[in-house]
Scaffold this motif. Structure first.
Motif, PDB file in Angstrom:
ATOM      1  N   LEU A 109       0.836  -1.196   0.000  1.00 11.28           N
ATOM      2  CA  LEU A 109       0.000   0.000   0.000  1.00 11.28           C
ATOM      3  C   LEU A 109       0.868   1.241   0.000  1.00 11.28           C
ATOM      4  CD1 LEU A 109      -2.640  -0.991   2.728  1.00 11.28           C
ATOM      5  CD2 LEU A 109      -2.794  -1.341   0.263  1.00 11.28           C
ATOM      6  N   ASN A 110       0.417   2.246  -0.724  1.00 11.76           N
ATOM      7  CA  ASN A 110       1.062   3.557  -0.696  1.00 11.76           C
ATOM      8  C   ASN A 110       0.275   4.429   0.278  1.00 11.76           C
ATOM      9  OD1 ASN A 110       2.564   5.849  -1.202  1.00 11.76           O
ATOM     10  ND2 ASN A 110       1.471   6.358  -3.089  1.00 11.76           N
ATOM     11  N   VAL A 111       0.739   4.517   1.505  1.00 11.99           N
ATOM     12  CA  VAL A 111       0.027   5.226   2.568  1.00 11.99           C
ATOM     13  C   VAL A 111       0.513   6.677   2.601  1.00 11.99           C
ATOM     14  CG1 VAL A 111      -0.580   5.252   5.000  1.00 11.99           C
ATOM     15  CG2 VAL A 111      -0.160   3.085   3.856  1.00 11.99           C
ATOM     16  N   LYS A 112      -0.397   7.587   2.312  1.00 16.66           N
ATOM     17  CA  LYS A 112      -0.050   9.009   2.294  1.00 16.66           C
ATOM     18  C   LYS A 112      -0.050   9.582   3.713  1.00 16.66           C
ATOM     19  CE  LYS A 112      -3.468   9.830  -0.453  1.00 16.66           C
ATOM     20  NZ  LYS A 112      -4.444  10.536  -1.328  1.00 16.66           N
ATOM     21  N   LYS A 113       0.903  10.422   3.956  1.00  9.17           N
ATOM     22  CA  LYS A 113       0.975  11.086   5.254  1.00  9.17           C
ATOM     23  C   LYS A 113      -0.146  12.107   5.360  1.00  9.17           C
ATOM     24  CE  LYS A 113       4.264  13.412   8.314  1.00  9.17           C
ATOM     25  NZ  LYS A 113       5.622  14.002   8.434  1.00  9.17           N
ATOM     26  N   LEU A 114      -0.699  12.260   6.551  1.00  9.44           N
ATOM     27  CA  LEU A 114      -1.768  13.232   6.757  1.00  9.44           C
ATOM     28  C   LEU A 114      -1.246  14.645   6.516  1.00  9.44           C
ATOM     29  CD1 LEU A 114      -3.494  11.786   9.943  1.00  9.44           C
ATOM     30  CD2 LEU A 114      -4.230  11.584   7.577  1.00  9.44           C
ATOM     31  N   PRO A 115      -2.085  15.538   5.988  1.00  4.63           N
ATOM     32  CA  PRO A 115      -1.625  16.908   5.695  1.00  4.63           C
ATOM     33  C   PRO A 115      -1.130  17.623   6.950  1.00  4.63           C
ATOM     34  CG  PRO A 115      -3.753  16.464   4.674  1.00  4.63           C
ATOM     35  CD  PRO A 115      -3.486  15.321   5.588  1.00  4.63           C
ATOM     36  N   GLU A 116      -0.273  18.591   6.723  1.00  2.00           N
ATOM     37  CA  GLU A 116       0.234  19.397   7.825  1.00  2.00           C
ATOM     38  C   GLU A 116      -0.834  20.375   8.319  1.00  2.00           C
ATOM     39  OE1 GLU A 116       3.784  21.267   6.527  1.00  2.00           O
ATOM     40  OE2 GLU A 116       4.922  19.397   6.329  1.00  2.00           O
ATOM     41  N   GLY A 117      -0.543  20.994   9.438  1.00  3.67           N
ATOM     42  CA  GLY A 117      -1.481  21.951  10.012  1.00  3.67           C
ATOM     43  C   GLY A 117      -2.538  21.321  10.888  1.00  3.67           C
ATOM     44  N   SER A 118      -2.258  20.142  11.447  1.00  5.21           N
ATOM     45  CA  SER A 118      -3.240  19.494  12.317  1.00  5.21           C
ATOM     46  C   SER A 118      -3.308  20.234  13.652  1.00  5.21           C
ATOM     47  CB  SER A 118      -2.853  18.034  12.549  1.00  5.21           C
ATOM     48  OG  SER A 118      -1.602  17.950  13.190  1.00  5.21           O
ATOM     49  N   PRO A 119      -4.483  20.257  14.299  1.00  7.46           N
ATOM     50  CA  PRO A 119      -4.597  20.876  15.636  1.00  7.46           C
ATOM     51  C   PRO A 119      -3.741  20.134  16.657  1.00  7.46           C
ATOM     52  CG  PRO A 119      -6.769  20.515  14.644  1.00  7.46           C
ATOM     53  CD  PRO A 119      -5.774  19.795  13.793  1.00  7.46           C
ATOM     54  N   GLU A 120      -3.404  20.824  17.724  1.00  5.54           N
ATOM     55  CA  GLU A 120      -2.576  20.211  18.769  1.00  5.54           C
ATOM     56  C   GLU A 120      -3.283  19.045  19.438  1.00  5.54           C
ATOM     57  OE1 GLU A 120      -1.349  23.154  21.517  1.00  5.54           O
ATOM     58  OE2 GLU A 120      -0.162  24.302  20.067  1.00  5.54           O
ATOM     59  N   CYS A 121      -4.607  19.072  19.489  1.00  4.04           N
ATOM     60  CA  CYS A 121      -5.348  18.007  20.147  1.00  4.04           C
ATOM     61  C   CYS A 121      -5.594  16.803  19.245  1.00  4.04           C
ATOM     62  CB  CYS A 121      -6.689  18.539  20.669  1.00  4.04           C
ATOM     63  SG  CYS A 121      -7.745  19.243  19.385  1.00  4.04           S
ATOM     64  N   PHE A 122      -5.157  16.875  17.976  1.00  4.55           N
ATOM     65  CA  PHE A 122      -5.370  15.748  17.070  1.00  4.55           C
ATOM     66  C   PHE A 122      -4.428  14.606  17.426  1.00  4.55           C
ATOM     67  CE2 PHE A 122      -4.059  13.440  13.243  1.00  4.55           C
ATOM     68  CZ  PHE A 122      -5.280  12.915  12.852  1.00  4.55           C
ATOM     69  N   LYS A 123      -4.952  13.378  17.445  1.00  8.15           N
ATOM     70  CA  LYS A 123      -4.137  12.203  17.769  1.00  8.15           C
ATOM     71  C   LYS A 123      -4.127  11.230  16.596  1.00  8.15           C
ATOM     72  CE  LYS A 123      -4.562  12.694  22.756  1.00  8.15           C
ATOM     73  NZ  LYS A 123      -5.002  12.106  24.033  1.00  8.15           N
ATOM     74  N   ASN A 124      -5.197  10.481  16.398  1.00 10.40           N
ATOM     75  CA  ASN A 124      -5.191   9.542  15.279  1.00 10.40           C
ATOM     76  C   ASN A 124      -6.590   9.293  14.726  1.00 10.40           C
ATOM     77  OD1 ASN A 124      -6.231   8.025  17.428  1.00 10.40           O
ATOM     78  ND2 ASN A 124      -5.372   6.125  16.627  1.00 10.40           N
ATOM     79  N   ALA A 125      -7.563  10.160  15.011  1.00 17.57           N
ATOM     80  CA  ALA A 125      -8.940   9.958  14.567  1.00 17.57           C
ATOM     81  C   ALA A 125      -9.063  10.367  13.102  1.00 17.57           C
ATOM     82  CB  ALA A 125      -9.907  10.767  15.426  1.00 17.57           C
ATOM     83  N   VAL A 126      -9.427   9.440  12.235  1.00 18.91           N
ATOM     84  CA  VAL A 126      -9.607   9.690  10.811  1.00 18.91           C
ATOM     85  C   VAL A 126     -10.994   9.184  10.432  1.00 18.91           C
ATOM     86  CG1 VAL A 126      -8.792   9.184   8.478  1.00 18.91           C
ATOM     87  CG2 VAL A 126      -7.145   9.510  10.315  1.00 18.91           C
ATOM     88  N   GLY A 127     -11.842  10.078   9.953  1.00 24.37           N
ATOM     89  CA  GLY A 127     -13.210   9.740   9.593  1.00 24.37           C
ATOM     90  C   GLY A 127     -14.115  10.931   9.834  1.00 24.37           C
ATOM     91  N   ASN A 128     -15.286  10.658  10.374  1.00 24.85           N
ATOM     92  CA  ASN A 128     -16.247  11.717  10.703  1.00 24.85           C
ATOM     93  C   ASN A 128     -16.927  11.316  12.008  1.00 24.85           C
ATOM     94  OD1 ASN A 128     -17.984  13.855  10.725  1.00 24.85           O
ATOM     95  ND2 ASN A 128     -18.845  13.490   8.704  1.00 24.85           N
TER      96      ASN A 128
END
Length: 579
Positions: free
Chosen positions: A251-270
Motif C-alpha cells: 500500500l502507498n500510505v499518504k501522510k496526513l496533511p500538515e497543520g493538524s490541531p494540537e489536540c489531534f491524535k489519530n482519529a480519521v473519519g467523521n
C-alpha cells in the motif's frame, strides 16, 4: 563579410535557446529485487514563454507492473542570465513488478506547440519476483489464495477493503478450506467485515472456479509503503492437512496533511462527541456516579483515542471501562464507543465536568475538524439537602423499605417489594405498600390469637421476674445478635471465588444485621450511636469504610489485593462493633 556571418549565427543560437524543449525519463536504479518498488521520474523542461504542453504525458505500456502511486509538481523560474522563463514539470510513478526478468519500459509522449516529443526506452532487470500466489506443495496446480485490494493509495489510518478469494479447478476443494487467519502486524489494524463463504463462481481466472472466503478492512497506522502480510488458510482432507497462503500487497500510505490541531491524535473519519450522566438519582456528595463519554461516527473508531475527562478538585475520577458497539460501514467502522467513568463529587453545588479537546481528519473534505471540549454541568447536593428535598410519599416509601428489610423471612423475601425512588407520584405503589402493611398487621393479629389459645391449654407457669430495663434491653440484643463469624467465612469464600456482586450484597446484609442489634435503621443513625458509645474514631472509621465499600463496588476494575485489604478492614471493624 565575417561580421555579417557572426550576426547570422548569433540570431540562430538565440532562436534555438528561446524555444528549447527537453523531455527525459529515468528510473532510480536498473536492478530490482522482488520486494523493491520501481520509481520512474519523468521531467519536461520548457525554455521560453511561448511553449505550452497541449497533451498530458502519454505513458507507455505498463501492463507488466502494478501502479501503486503517482504524483506531479510544476516549477517555474526565470533564468537571470538570459532572462528566459523556464517551466519544469516533474512526475513520479511508483510501480510494483509482476514478473521477473528483463522488462522494457517504452517511451513517454507529449505534444508541445503541435510537435510530439518522446523519451528513450530503457530496460530494468527484476530478480526473484514474489509470485501472486503461494501454494501448498502437493496442491500447487489445484488451488491457491489471492488477496485483492483495489484502493492501494490511502491516508494514514484510513481504511481500504481487502477481499480474499480461493481459486481451484476442482470444486470439491472449496469445502476443504477452513481456518482463515487474517494478518497480524504492528503497522496495520485489521477488522473483519465478513468471514462467511460466498457462492462459487465458475467463471474464474484461468478456467478456475473461485469463492470469496473473507472480506476485511485494513487500517494502516504509518505513512510510506506498507506491506500487508499474507493471509493463510488450512486445507483439510482425509489423508492430511495442508496450509496455503495468499500473496502480499503493498500500500502507498499518504501522510496526513500538515497543520493538524494540537489536540489531534489519530482519529480519521467523521465523528461526534457527547457526554452525559448515566445515573438516574440525585447527585450526592461523596457518592459515586457514572458519567459516559460517547464517540459516534464512522472511520477508525475501534482504534482511535477517546477524549478523556479532565481532572478537577471538584470531583475524583477513576479509569474508565471502554465498551463498543460498531459494525462495518462504507468508509470505515461505524457505530459508537463508550467510556464509562466513575466520579465522586467532592463538594455540593454546581460542578462542571470537561473532556479533552478532540479533533479528527475528514478524508472526504481533506480537512481537520476541531470539535473542542465537551462540558457537562451537574448539581450536587449534600446528604442533608437530599433528606430535606424528599416528599411525604418518598419518606413513606423509605420507612416501608426499612420495615421490609427488617422483617424479612425465608418464606417471603419481602426485600423484593422495596420501592424505588420515582420522579413522579404513583398511586399503585402507595396502594401496594398499604396492602402489604395491612397484611402484615393481620398476620400479627392471627399470631397473637394463636398464642392466647395456646396459653389457655398449657398449664399456668410460675411468673418470671421482669428485671430492670437495662437487663431487658441486653436480653433482647442477645436474642437478635447474629454470629458475625459466619458472615466473615462466607465473605472469604465469595472473595476467593470472584463472586464480587454477591460479596457486596452480603456486606450490606451484614451491616443491616449489626445495625438491627442496636435498633438503628440507617447508617447515619448508627454512626451517631457509635460516636456516642464507641468514640468518634470508631464512628469515623465506620464512615470511611462505607465510602470505601461503595468505591470498590462501583469500580469497573477490581484487583485481588484490593479486595483482600477491604475484607481485612471489614473484619477488623465489625468484630469490634458487634462485641
Amino acid at each position: 563579410m565575417q561580421q555579417k556571418l557572426f550576426y547570422i549565427l548569433f540570431i540562430f543560437a538565440s532562436v534555438i535557446s528561446y524555444g528549447q524543449v527537453n523531455l527525459f525519463m529515468e528510473s532510480d536504479k536498473t536492478d530490482y529485487n522482488g520486494k523493491d518498488i520501481v520509481n520512474l521520474t519523468i521531467i519536461l523542461e520548457l525554455n521560453g514563454v511561448d511553449l505550452e504542453p497541449q497533451t498530458r504525458f502519454q505513458l507507455p505500456d505498463l501492463s507488466k507492473f502494478t501502479i501503486i502511486g503517482s504524483g506531479s509538481v510544476t516549477n517555474t523560474v526565470i533564468d537571470p542570465a538570459t532572462n528566459t522563463l523556464i517551466t519544469q514539470k516533474v512526475t513520479r510513478i511508483a510501480l510494483e513488478p509482476k514478473k521477473k526478468g528483463k522488462v522494457k519500459i517504452g517511451s513517454v509522449l507529449v505534444t508541445v506547440n503541435n510537435k510530439i516529443y518522446k523519451t528513450e526506452p530503457f530496460d530494468v532487470n527484476i530478480k526473484d519476483i514474489i509470485e501472486k500466489r503461494s501454494l501448498a506443495t502437493n496442491m500447487a496446480s489445484e488451488m491457491y489464495l489471492n488477496m485483492e485490494i483495489e484502493d492501494r493509495e490511502v491516508y494514514q489510518d484510513q481504511p481500504t477493503i481487502a477481499v480474499l478469494r480461493v481459486y481451484s479447478k476442482n470444486m470439491d476443494n472449496f469445502r476443504k478450506v477452513k481456518d482463515v487467519r487474517l494478518p497480524h502486524q504492528d503497522n496495520i489494524n485489521v477488522h473483519a467485515i465478513s468471514m462467511s463463504k460466498s457462492e462459487i463462481d465458475p467463471s474464474g481466472a484461468g478456467n478456475m472456479a473461485s469463492q470469496t472466503l473473507a472480506v476485511f478492512m485494513v487500517f494502516p497506522n504509518e505513512a510510506g509503503y506498507v506491506e500487508v502480510s499474507s493471509v493463510s488458510a488450512s486445507v483439510s482432507s482425509y489423508a492430511n492437512k495442508n496450509k496455503i497462503v495468499s500473496n502480499k500487497v503493498k500500500l502507498n500510505v499518504k501522510k496526513l496533511p500538515e497543520g493538524s490541531p494540537e489536540c489531534f491524535k489519530n482519529a480519521v473519519g467523521n465523528f461526534s462527541v457527547n457526554v452525559y450522566n448515566a445515573s438516574k438519582d440525585k447527585i450526592e456528595v461523596e457518592k459515586p456516579i457514572h458519567v459516559i463519554v460517547k464517540v459516534s461516527g464512522e472511520g477508525n473508531l475501534p482504534d482511535m483515542y477517546i477524549p478523556k475527562i479532565l481532572a478537577s478538585p471538584d470531583y475524583e475520577v477513576f479509569s474508565p471501562k471502554i465498551t463498543s458497539k460498531v459494525a462495518p460501514g462504507t468508509t470505515g467502522m461505524k457505530g459508537e464507543m463508550f467510556a464509562n467513568y466513575v466520579l465522586i463529587p467532592k463538594k455540593s453545588g454546581a460542578i462542571s465536568i470537561q473532556t479533552e479537546q478532540f479533533a479528527f481528519f475528514d478524508p472526504a473534505s481533506r480537512e481537520y475538524v476541531d470539535l473542542g471540549q465537551e462540558t457537562l454541568a451537574l448539581n450536587a447536593f449534600s446528604h442533608d439537602q437530599i433528606l430535606e428535598s424528599r416528599t411525604t410519599v418518598e419518606k413513606v416509601n423509605e420507612y416501608t423499605n426499612t420495615l421490609l428489610e427488617t422483617v424479612n423471612t425465608p418464606v417471603l423475601k419481602t426485600t423484593t417489594f422495596k420501592v424505588k425512588e420515582k420522579s413522579k407520584f404513583h398511586w399503585n405503589i402507595l396502594l401496594t405498600n398499604i396492602a402489604i402493611l395491612v397484611g402484615l398487621f393481620l398476620v400479627y393479629l392471627l399470631f397473637k390469637t394463636w398464642q392466647k389459645k395456646r396459653a389457655l391449654v398449657r398449664e399456668t407457669a410460675s411468673p418470671k421476674p421482669l428485671g430492670s430495663v437495662a437487663e431487658t434491653e441486653k436480653e433482647i440484643r442477645e436474642t437478635l445478635k447474629t454470629d458475625i463469624n459466619d458472615y466473615f467465612s462466607y465473605l472469604e469464600n465469595l472473595k476467593d471465588n470472584g463472586d464480587y456482586p454477591k460479596f457486596f450484597d452480603t456486606l450490606e446484609e451484614m451491616d443491616l444485621e449489626v445495625r438491627n442489634q442496636y435498633f438503628k435503621s440507617s447508617s447515619e443513625e448508627f454512626r451517631t450511636f457509635l460516636e456516642s458509645h464507641k468514640g468518634s474514631s470508631v464512628a469515623e472509621e465506620y464512615r470511611n469504610l462505607l465510602q470505601r465499600i461503595q468505591m470498590e463496588k462501583y469500580s469497573p476494575l477490581k484487583s485481588a489485593e484490593g479486595m483482600d485489604e477491604l475484607l481485612k478492614a471489614v473484619v477488623n471493624l465489625y468484630s469490634r462493633i458487634s462485641k
